[in-house]
Design an enzyme around this catalytic site. Structure first.
Site, short mmCIF file in Angstrom:
data_model
loop_
_atom_site.label_atom_id
_atom_site.label_comp_id
_atom_site.label_asym_id
_atom_site.label_seq_id
_atom_site.Cartn_x
_atom_site.Cartn_y
_atom_site.Cartn_z
N ARG A 1 70.47 -38.46 -36.73
CA ARG A 1 70.92 -39.64 -37.41
C ARG A 1 70.16 -41.05 -37.03
O ARG A 1 69.41 -40.88 -36.01
CB ARG A 1 72.27 -39.77 -37.24
CG ARG A 1 72.71 -39.84 -35.62
CD ARG A 1 74.06 -40.67 -35.08
NE ARG A 1 74.16 -40.60 -33.80
CZ ARG A 1 73.79 -41.44 -32.83
NH1 ARG A 1 72.90 -42.42 -33.33
NH2 ARG A 1 74.02 -41.21 -31.61
N GLY B 1 79.94 -35.70 -28.33
CA GLY B 1 80.21 -37.00 -28.45
C GLY B 1 78.88 -37.90 -28.24
O GLY B 1 77.76 -37.39 -28.56
N SER B 2 79.39 -39.11 -28.29
CA SER B 2 78.04 -40.02 -28.36
C SER B 2 78.36 -41.14 -27.59
O SER B 2 79.64 -41.63 -27.07
CB SER B 2 77.71 -40.52 -29.78
OG SER B 2 78.84 -40.93 -30.41
N GLY B 3 77.44 -42.29 -27.38
CA GLY B 3 77.79 -43.37 -26.79
C GLY B 3 77.97 -43.58 -25.29
O GLY B 3 78.70 -44.36 -24.54
N SER B 4 77.77 -42.55 -24.73
CA SER B 4 77.68 -42.42 -23.00
C SER B 4 79.25 -41.97 -22.81
O SER B 4 79.58 -42.16 -21.46
CB SER B 4 77.23 -43.60 -22.51
OG SER B 4 75.85 -43.52 -22.72
N GLY C 1 82.12 -40.39 -21.37
CA GLY C 1 82.32 -39.14 -20.45
C GLY C 1 81.11 -38.98 -19.60
O GLY C 1 81.44 -37.94 -18.86
#
Length: 407
Positions: A274, A154-157, A159
């Site tokens: 990335r 996942g990404s973007g904080s 969870g």
């Protein structure tokens, strides 16, 4: 005109910029996507598309081969974290420039990443990989509270949560692991300011200061370029990020490494193989003159590196965050924000009709400005003045539904 393939994309921000950068280099960008309608700029920019199952490596490779036969294919890449590795595999199959797809794919598993960094002596938080709430509570007791719980992908904080007692650990772990026992990470909470190091081909291009919203969440509410710390600290952060890349077999093209400056020095929170999100590339360009988006396109297509342009020296990003849940009724103020002193980018991150809910992640950000200045204080002041100029009207969902019944 030779094709340049973008495998899926970001719905806002750098996704659109990737296509524009390819076009500016004389290439013909084409978006490979399951659903091109997810990307509003496809119609606005008359972007070529190919519809396919982008989760099927065979279909991706076949689409790229077809492009290669139809005028030639210069490169394949993605601005989406979830598709960087598949894009690299397709490019490598066709003999095009690409990072090590296996190293990129391994990096997406945060538990593997933690083990590899720890084995190489790169400082990381204490961690355990668990599959149940009970295991999470035991891991937290062993590591010592407070701890941070997060999904292993996942990404973007999304969870990610700070837990200060065993009850919080148990509740949040149960939510993350779900019914299928998905693995999650339990980590020692590292106290100290957060940064990111932006590298390209293993060279440090910028050290960015992160601004986070209130705990227990880790929503990024702003960024400062360069980070407002001394040169010695910046050098230490950069050196630690480069050690992490080497340990993970990375270093080709762009990487975005997040760190905390703990009491004993920099600690790597995660490495992303990335380009950074959150409009950080626009801030780096404003502050340093390096267009990282163009650099990615150049690297992936075998073109010449971009020329460093004159720059302001300092830049800041500020977001306008979700104030209430509901349906977006109107988005206004972009022109005013864009015209505000020092602003180089002003983007709405939502559209009328969208339903917005609090997720305590990057999805809570509804508007963004990037501003430059002659010094850090000026850049920050310019960004902080401009971000509130966006006016985003949100209608409560119960009002929407009531209105619907009334018609």
């Amino acid at each position: 005109m030779t094709w340049f393939a973008l495998l899926e994309s970001n719905t806002t921000g750098t996704g659109r910029q990737f296509a524009a950068a390819a076009l500016a280099r004389g290439l013909r960008p084409v978006l490979l996507s399951r659903d091109p309608s997810r990307y509003p700029y496809v119609v606005d920019d008359s972007l070529d598309t190919r519809v396919l199952d982008t989760g099927d490596a065979g279909q991706v490779l076949a689409a790229c081969r077809a492009l290669a036969r139809d005028g030639g294919l210069a490169g394949v890449t993605s601005s989406s974290e979830y598709y960087v590795a598949p894009a690299a595999r397709a490019a490598a199959e066709l003999g095009l420039p690409a990072p090590d797809a296996d190293a990129v794919a391994r990096c997406r598993d945060k538990s593997h990443q933690r083990r590899a960094l720890s084995a190489a002596g790169v400082p990381v938080p204490g961690f355990r990989t668990v599959r149940s709430a009970g295991e999470a509570v035991a891991a937290a007791a062993e590591l010592g509270l407070p701890v941070v719980l997060k999904p292993i992908t996942g990404s973007g904080s999304v969870g990610v949560r700070l837990c200060t007692d065993s009850t919080e650990v148990a509740r949040w772990a149960a939510r993350l692991v779900g019914d299928d026992g998905s693995p999650i990470l339990v980590e020692t909470a590292v106290r100290g300011p957060e940064f990111s190091v932006e590298t390209f081909d293993g060279v440090v291009r910028a050290v960015v200061g992160k601004r986070l919203g209130p705990e227990p969440w880790f929503v990024e509410v702003g960024h400062d370029v360069p980070a407002p710390v001394g040169e010695t600290v910046r050098a230490e952060l950069g050196a630690t990020a480069r050690r992490a890349l080497a340990a993970l077999g990375l270093g080709w093209g762009a990487a975005h490494t997040e760190l905390r400056l703990g009491p004993a020095g920099p600690v790597v929170i995660e490495v992303n193989p990335r380009l950074a999100g959150g409009m950080i590339p626009a801030a780096v360009r404003a502050a340093t003159g390096l267009d990282l988006v163009d650099a990615v396109i150049a690297r992936a297509s075998g073109g010449p590196s971009p020329v460093i342009a004159p720059a302001a020296g300092h830049a800041a990003i500020r977001f306008q965050l979700l104030a209430r849940e509901g349906r977006v009724a109107a988005v206004r103020g972009r022109a005013q924000a864009a015209a505000s002193p020092g602003v180089v980018v002003a983007n709405a991150l939502t559209v009328p009709g969208a339903v917005v809910r609090r997720t305590n992640s990057f999805q809570d950000r509804l508007a963004c400005v990037v501003a430059q200045g002659r010094d850090a204080a000026a850049a920050q002041r310019n960004a902080e003045r401009a971000a509130p100029l966006f006016s985003i009207d949100i209608q409560a969902l119960e009002d929407v539904y009531e209105g619907g019944r009334g018609r």
